[in-house]
Design a protein around this motif. Sequence first.
Motif, PDB file in Angstrom:
ATOM      1  N   GLN A  15      83.918  24.547  17.371  1.00 55.51           N
ATOM      2  CA  GLN A  15      83.437  24.351  18.486  1.00 55.51           C
ATOM      3  C   GLN A  15      81.810  24.839  18.584  1.00 55.51           C
ATOM      4  O   GLN A  15      81.878  25.906  18.309  1.00 55.51           O
ATOM      5  N   LYS A  17      77.579  24.302  20.303  1.00 57.17           N
ATOM      6  CA  LYS A  17      76.883  23.774  21.357  1.00 57.17           C
ATOM      7  C   LYS A  17      76.736  22.226  21.274  1.00 57.17           C
ATOM      8  O   LYS A  17      76.890  21.756  22.449  1.00 57.17           O
ATOM      9  N   LYS A  18      76.603  21.933  19.987  1.00 54.77           N
ATOM     10  CA  LYS A  18      76.550  20.308  20.143  1.00 54.77           C
ATOM     11  C   LYS A  18      77.840  19.682  20.245  1.00 54.77           C
ATOM     12  O   LYS A  18      77.768  18.363  20.168  1.00 54.77           O
ATOM     13  N   GLY A  19      78.991  20.316  20.400  1.00 51.33           N
ATOM     14  CA  GLY A  19      80.496  19.581  20.375  1.00 51.33           C
ATOM     15  C   GLY A  19      81.071  20.180  19.406  1.00 51.33           C
ATOM     16  O   GLY A  19      80.634  21.118  18.605  1.00 51.33           O
ATOM     17  N   GLU A  20      82.290  19.276  19.100  1.00 54.50           N
ATOM     18  CA  GLU A  20      83.021  19.713  17.939  1.00 54.50           C
ATOM     19  C   GLU A  20      82.602  19.258  16.461  1.00 54.50           C
ATOM     20  O   GLU A  20      81.945  18.182  16.395  1.00 54.50           O
TER      21      GLU A  20
END
Length: 255
Positions: A15, A17-20
Motif C-alpha cells: 500500500q 500513497k499512490k495506491g496499491e
Amino acid sequence: MDKILELKDISKKYQSKKGEILAIDNINMRVKEGEFVSIIGPSGCGKSTLLSIISGLEEKTTGEIYIEGEKIEGISAKIGYMLQKDCLLEWRTIWSNVVLGLELKGKINEENKNYVENLLKKYNLYDFKDKYPSELSGGMRQRAALIRTLAVRPKILLLDEAFSALDYQTRIMVTNDIYNILRKEGITAIIVTHDISEAISMSDRVAVLTKRPGTIKDIHKIDFEMENRNPINCRENPKFSKYFNTLWKELGVDE
Ligand code: ADP
Ligand code: MG
C-alpha cells in the motif's frame, strides 16, 4: 535430494500513497535440499520483496511457504539472511560478533560455543577472534558475517546482493569462498543478484523474473558437468558463455 522449500502462489501488494503496488505475483517454486538457486530480474521487479517474504520479515498478501513440508508463518529459525552490508558491530570483537545471533536467542552454551569456534578454525578466522571488524579485509568481514549467520544453524540461507558492495576482484574471491563454505556445510542457498555471471557461477538453477509485478518467467538449469565445480573454475568452462547469452537475451526482452 528432498525438497526443503516450497513457495506456493506467493504475491505481495504494497500500500503506498499512490495506491496499491503489486510487487510480485503468482510465484511458485520448489528448492531441493542443498541446492543453490539464483533469482535475477530487472531492478524493482520484486527480488528483495520475495526474499523478505521467505525470511518472514515481510508479510505476504497471498500464498503459502513450506519448509521441510511444514507450513511456516513469520520468522523461521531454519532461515538465515545475508545482506549487502555485513552489519558487523564495530565496537565488538569478531568473537562477540559471531556469537551475537546465539546471544540474542539466549543460546550461548558450551556446545554452541564449540560449534562456532570450530567454524572460525575451519575457515581461518580463529586467529582474528579478538580483533575488531575494522582490522579485517572486506572478504574476511563477509566471512565473519557468514559464520555469525551459520552459528544459529540455519538450513536455508538467503543472500540479497550480498557481494555487490565489494570491488570486482574481491567479489570473485569472496563469492568463491562463501560458495565453498556453504557447500561444505550443506546449506541450501537462495541468491538474489543483478549480476548474471554471479548467478551462473554460483547456482544449480537460475530463476528469471519478469518486470514488476515479478513473476517467474523461466527457470534455467545450470550444469557444468564437472567435479569440484566452484564459481571461479566454472567461469572458464565453455558452457559459461552459452548460459550467459541465454540469460542476457531473456533479461533484455523486458528492458
Ligand atoms: P528489487 O529487489 O527487484 O529491485 P524490490 O523488491 O525492492 O525490487 O521492490 C519491488 C517493488 O516494490 C518496487 O517497485 C518497489 O518500489 C516496491 N516496494 C518495495 N518495498 C516497498 C514498500 N515498503 N512500500 C511500497 N512499495 C515498496
Ligand atoms: Mg533488491
